[in-house]
Each structure stands twice: as structure tokens, then as C-alpha cells.
Scaffold this active site. Structure first.
Site, short mmCIF file in Angstrom:
data_model
loop_
_atom_site.label_atom_id
_atom_site.label_comp_id
_atom_site.label_asym_id
_atom_site.label_seq_id
_atom_site.Cartn_x
_atom_site.Cartn_y
_atom_site.Cartn_z
N CYS A 1 -33.57 8.88 -28.53
CA CYS A 1 -34.69 8.67 -27.66
C CYS A 1 -35.26 10.13 -27.19
O CYS A 1 -36.37 10.12 -26.97
CB CYS A 1 -33.97 8.09 -26.09
SG CYS A 1 -33.13 6.65 -26.32
N THR A 2 -34.60 10.87 -27.27
CA THR A 2 -35.07 12.41 -27.12
C THR A 2 -35.87 13.08 -28.30
O THR A 2 -37.07 13.02 -28.03
CB THR A 2 -33.92 13.57 -26.87
OG1 THR A 2 -33.06 13.20 -25.62
CG2 THR A 2 -34.40 15.15 -27.00
#
Length: 167
Positions: A54-55
Site C-alpha cells: 500500500c505504501t
């Protein structure tokens, strides 16, 4: 470890995008209706703030923001994290586009778009390009452990811009 099942029916191209109003990382309410008739919107659902994939994905949006936001397009990212977690993550990663909290009622917007993993309690990786009239024009759905390739989004946005310019 087995991966969560994909929801049975993510929304498809041609479907009307369900309306919603969620708080962003600053506590401000942002709704899909805010952009109706004005901008196309790319909705980026993801499992968790601070997680590795996600990052990386949200950094890709941040670093190529001109491809995701402009005079005619708005990016809205959505997870089931709390507004407070999203604020801490936004500050840590310099994410200045809206990070919307689908925390409570838990995952209702992700459920409406068909990208909520009921057995795990989070949104899977669903991306939806919604035109200014509220119709879904492109989608990409992956499980939580599979990173997205945003190149298809870039092509879909280019096609949508050509189409709306011709009207």
C-alpha cells in the site's frame, strides 16, 4: 497463509458509481457528489495504511500525481483505517491527496463497490475510474498481496479525456 477471497461482484465498467461521503485525513467530509459534473474521479481502495505494498502504491500516486490529478481528474484513496491513522500516514509519507476513511460503518463504501473482504475486514485493491457523470469507465481489482499496475489507468484516462473532448 491463504489469501482472503476476492469479493464475488466488484462493480464493472458501465455501472453507476455508488455515492458516498467519508472523512479525509484532516476530518473533512469528501463526497463523490462533490465532483459530479466537474471532474472524473479515480477511486483507489487499499487494505492498510503503513503496509508495504500500500505504501509503495500510494507513493507511486504521490510521485506521479500529475497523472492522477488535474483540472479534470481527482484521486481519492480509500481504506478502512481510522482518520487518525490516515493522518499519521499522510504526514509520514507526504501524501497530500485525499485519504478517505471507510472505518465506520466498517467498510460500507468498499462493500458498495464490491471490494470488501468480509472474512478479513478490509478493502482489497480495487481501482475505479468514475467519469464526471458518475459512470464507472475502467476498473482493476487485485487481492491484498498483489500490487497494481497503474499503466492501464493512464490509458483509460487518456481514452476518457479524448472521448469527453470530442463531445
Amino acid at each position: 497463509m491463504s489469501s482472503p477471497e476476492l469479493p464475488s461482484a466488484p462493480l464493472s465498467v458501465g455501472d453507476r458509481a455508488p455515492s458516498f461521503a467519508l472523512k479525509n485525513q484532516y476530518g473533512e467530509v469528501v463526497s463523490l457528489a462533490d465532483f459530479a459534473g466537474k471532474k472524473h474521479v479515480v477511486l483507489v481502495f487499499y487494505p492498510f495504511a503503513f503496509s508495504g505494498i500500500c505504501t509503495g502504491e500510494l507513493r507511486a500516486i504521490r510521485d506521479g500525481l500529475e497523472n492522477f490529478e488535474g483540472a479534470d481528474i481527482q484521486v481519492l484513496s480509500i481504506s478502512c483505517d481510522s482518520m487518525y491513522s490516515l493522518r499519521a500516514w499522510a504526514d509520514a509519507e507526504a501524501l497530500f491527496f485525499p485519504l478517505l476513511s471507510d472505518f465506520w460503518p466498517h467498510g460500507d463504501v468498499a462493500k458498495a463497490y464490491g471490494v470488501f473482504s468480509q472474512d478479513k475486514g478490509f478493502a482489497i485493491r480495487g481501482t475505479f475510474l468514475v467519469d464526471a457523470d458518475g459512470l464507472i469507465r475502467w476498473t482493476l481489482v487485485h487481492g491484498p498481496g498483489e500490487a497494481r499496475d497503474f499503466s492501464g489507468y493512464a490509458r483509460a484516462l487518456t481514452d476518457l479525456r479524448r472521448e469527453t473532448a470530442a463531445v
